[in-house]
Design an enzyme around this catalytic site. Structure first.
Site, mmCIF file in Angstrom:
data_model
loop_
_atom_site.group_PDB
_atom_site.id
_atom_site.type_symbol
_atom_site.label_atom_id
_atom_site.label_comp_id
_atom_site.label_asym_id
_atom_site.label_seq_id
_atom_site.Cartn_x
_atom_site.Cartn_y
_atom_site.Cartn_z
ATOM 1 N N ASP A 1 -9.333 19.965 44.163
ATOM 2 C CA ASP A 1 -8.346 20.977 44.490
ATOM 3 C C ASP A 1 -8.462 21.265 46.007
ATOM 4 O O ASP A 1 -9.480 20.903 46.618
ATOM 5 C CB ASP A 1 -8.716 22.206 43.650
ATOM 6 C CG ASP A 1 -7.897 23.416 43.925
ATOM 7 O OD1 ASP A 1 -6.692 23.273 44.157
ATOM 8 O OD2 ASP A 1 -8.465 24.526 43.902
ATOM 9 N N PHE A 2 -7.474 21.918 46.598
ATOM 10 C CA PHE A 2 -7.551 22.166 48.047
ATOM 11 C C PHE A 2 -7.982 23.607 48.367
ATOM 12 O O PHE A 2 -9.105 23.838 48.789
ATOM 13 C CB PHE A 2 -6.215 21.817 48.717
ATOM 14 C CG PHE A 2 -6.309 21.871 50.216
ATOM 15 C CD1 PHE A 2 -6.927 20.851 50.923
ATOM 16 C CD2 PHE A 2 -5.810 22.948 50.922
ATOM 17 C CE1 PHE A 2 -7.067 20.909 52.313
ATOM 18 C CE2 PHE A 2 -5.927 23.025 52.305
ATOM 19 C CZ PHE A 2 -6.552 21.994 53.000
ATOM 20 N N ASP A 3 -7.085 24.583 48.107
ATOM 21 C CA ASP A 3 -7.377 25.968 48.501
ATOM 22 C C ASP A 3 -8.532 26.536 47.678
ATOM 23 O O ASP A 3 -8.517 26.477 46.452
ATOM 24 C CB ASP A 3 -6.140 26.851 48.316
ATOM 25 C CG ASP A 3 -5.071 26.509 49.329
ATOM 26 O OD1 ASP A 3 -5.097 27.082 50.420
ATOM 27 O OD2 ASP A 3 -4.250 25.627 49.028
ATOM 28 N N ASP B 1 -10.945 25.943 41.718
ATOM 29 C CA ASP B 1 -11.371 27.352 41.754
ATOM 30 C C ASP B 1 -10.422 28.310 41.057
ATOM 31 O O ASP B 1 -10.742 29.485 40.922
ATOM 32 C CB ASP B 1 -11.496 27.822 43.214
ATOM 33 C CG ASP B 1 -10.133 28.039 43.855
ATOM 34 O OD1 ASP B 1 -9.260 27.159 43.713
ATOM 35 O OD2 ASP B 1 -9.922 29.109 44.462
HETATM 36 O O1 LIG Z 1 -4.229 24.163 43.881
HETATM 37 P P1 LIG Z 1 -4.611 24.692 45.220
HETATM 38 O O2 LIG Z 1 -4.817 23.627 46.246
HETATM 39 O O3 LIG Z 1 -5.783 25.633 45.144
HETATM 40 O O4 LIG Z 1 -3.349 25.549 45.693
HETATM 41 C C1 LIG Z 1 -3.074 26.785 45.028
HETATM 42 C C2 LIG Z 1 -2.214 27.641 45.921
HETATM 43 O O5 LIG Z 1 -2.881 27.667 47.186
HETATM 44 C C3 LIG Z 1 -2.251 28.440 48.209
HETATM 45 O O6 LIG Z 1 -2.368 29.810 47.835
HETATM 46 C C4 LIG Z 1 -3.725 30.242 47.750
HETATM 47 O O7 LIG Z 1 -4.368 30.044 49.015
HETATM 48 C C5 LIG Z 1 -3.776 30.826 50.093
HETATM 49 C C6 LIG Z 1 -4.489 30.416 51.368
HETATM 50 O O8 LIG Z 1 -5.872 30.581 51.247
HETATM 51 C C7 LIG Z 1 -3.909 32.308 49.760
HETATM 52 O O9 LIG Z 1 -3.342 33.096 50.799
HETATM 53 C C8 LIG Z 1 -3.196 32.610 48.422
HETATM 54 O O10 LIG Z 1 -3.411 33.958 48.044
HETATM 55 C C9 LIG Z 1 -3.794 31.704 47.338
HETATM 56 O O11 LIG Z 1 -3.134 31.874 46.085
HETATM 57 C C10 LIG Z 1 -0.823 28.000 48.409
HETATM 58 O O12 LIG Z 1 -0.177 28.868 49.313
HETATM 59 C C11 LIG Z 1 -0.058 27.921 47.090
HETATM 60 O O13 LIG Z 1 1.198 27.297 47.309
HETATM 61 C C12 LIG Z 1 -0.834 27.039 46.120
HETATM 62 O O14 LIG Z 1 -0.154 26.959 44.871
#
Ligand SMILES: O=P(O)(O)OC[C@H]1O[C@H](O[C@H]2O[C@H](CO)[C@@H](O)[C@H](O)[C@H]2O)[C@H](O)[C@@H](O)[C@@H]1O
Length: 263
Positions: A32-34, A214
């Site tokens: 996963d990224f974020d 996460d």
């Molecule tokens: O599946 P992921 O790679 O974990 O992406 C999930 C979402 O990530 C981003 O939102 C999340 O991270 C942001 C930056 O840290 C944060 O501000 C936000 O509250 C989190 O939910 C992204 O913007 C989404 O489009 C993704 O779906």
């Protein structure tokens, strides 16, 4: 590197994946990224891949029987712009709706087909959410098959009200509502990271698989993976994953350990 080392059980599971690679088996390393490769930020555009993870993925990507994949909720274009991953890496965006891979230093995308009725529904969702967030501190993010309400940093009462409103829109036929960390995503395609991982596993013929995530949508993926798969939850909270590490710093250490184990 500043992250905590994997505990003994996880280190043994990583060493077993390394042994699979050293004996000629294929291992899929999917992330996963974020919250995993990048720490969470108030501003999603500020996120970059952790330097230690970038280096470890470079090493893993150079091993012929290791296949690296990023499986993210971000749109494919957004993920690609901040991932900094080597050629050969598979990229899955929008929770499984968008697929591509890196080749010759660029992104090669698989075709994405969105039926016209789904496009019309997405337009209606975008309009309704735009009206709801107008005059608030919440923000919208637009992806090819979904719209996302972001409430990180909003007043808690306002965040709850907007979240409930978005979930109400998500109850409409043809809409898949996914809650994440301070987000509600309304997608007009029903996709999961679990399905994306199953496709990738088959495509590369993996004998071993690691997946680290996460968030709520990663739990959907963990639930579909098998008892032999190395599933890693990053951070606190209930999980279906077998192992847990604390944060993206620890992910970087984990990936370096795996890279060492493959050589
Ligand atoms: O599946 P992921 O790679 O974990 O992406 C999930 C979402 O990530 C981003 O939102 C999340 O991270 C942001 C930056 O840290 C944060 O501000 C936000 O509250 C989190 O939910 C992204 O913007 C989404 O489009 C993704 O779906």
């Amino acid at each position: 590197m500043s992250g905590a080392a994997p505990d003994q059980a996880l280190a043994e599971a990583l060493d077993a994946l390394g042994a699979t690679v050293r004996t000629g088996g294929t291992v899929l390393v999917a992330l996963d990224f974020d919250g995993v490769l990048s720490p969470l930020q108030d501003d999603p555009t500020a996120c970059r891949i952790h330097e230690g993870s970038r280096t470890a993925l470079e090493r893993l990507g150079a091993v012929p029987t290791v296949q690296v994949a990023l499986v993210s909720g971000r749109s494919l274009a957004d993920l690609d712009s901040r991932a900094e991953v080597p050629d050969g890496t598979f990229l899955v965006g929008s929770h499984g709706a968008e697929h591509g891979h890196r080749v010759d230093g660029a992104l090669a995308r698989d075709a994405l087909v969105v039926p016209p009725e789904a496009s019309g529904l997405l337009d209606a969702l975008r309009t309704a959410l735009a009206a709801a967030v107008s005059g608030t501190t919440a923000r919208l993010e637009h992806k090819p098959t979904s719209v996302v309400l972001h409430t990180r940093g909003s007043d808690p009462t306002e965040a709850r009200r907007l979240t409930d409103h978005a979930l109400g829109l998500g109850a409409r036929d043809g809409v898949d509502a996914m809650r994440g960390k301070d987000v509600v995503e309304l997608s007009v395609l029903k996709v999961t990271k679990g399905d994306a991982l199953a496709l990738l596993r088959e495509r590369v013929g993996a004998q071993g698989l690691l997946y680290a995530g996460d968030d709520v949508t990663d739990e959907r993926a963990f639930a579909t993976l098998g008892p032999e798969d190395v599933t890693v939850k990053v951070g606190p909270g209930a999980t279906a994953a077998r192992f847990r590490v604390q944060d993206p710093d620890a992910v970087a250490v984990l990936l370096a350990h795996l890279a060492d184990a493959t050589s």
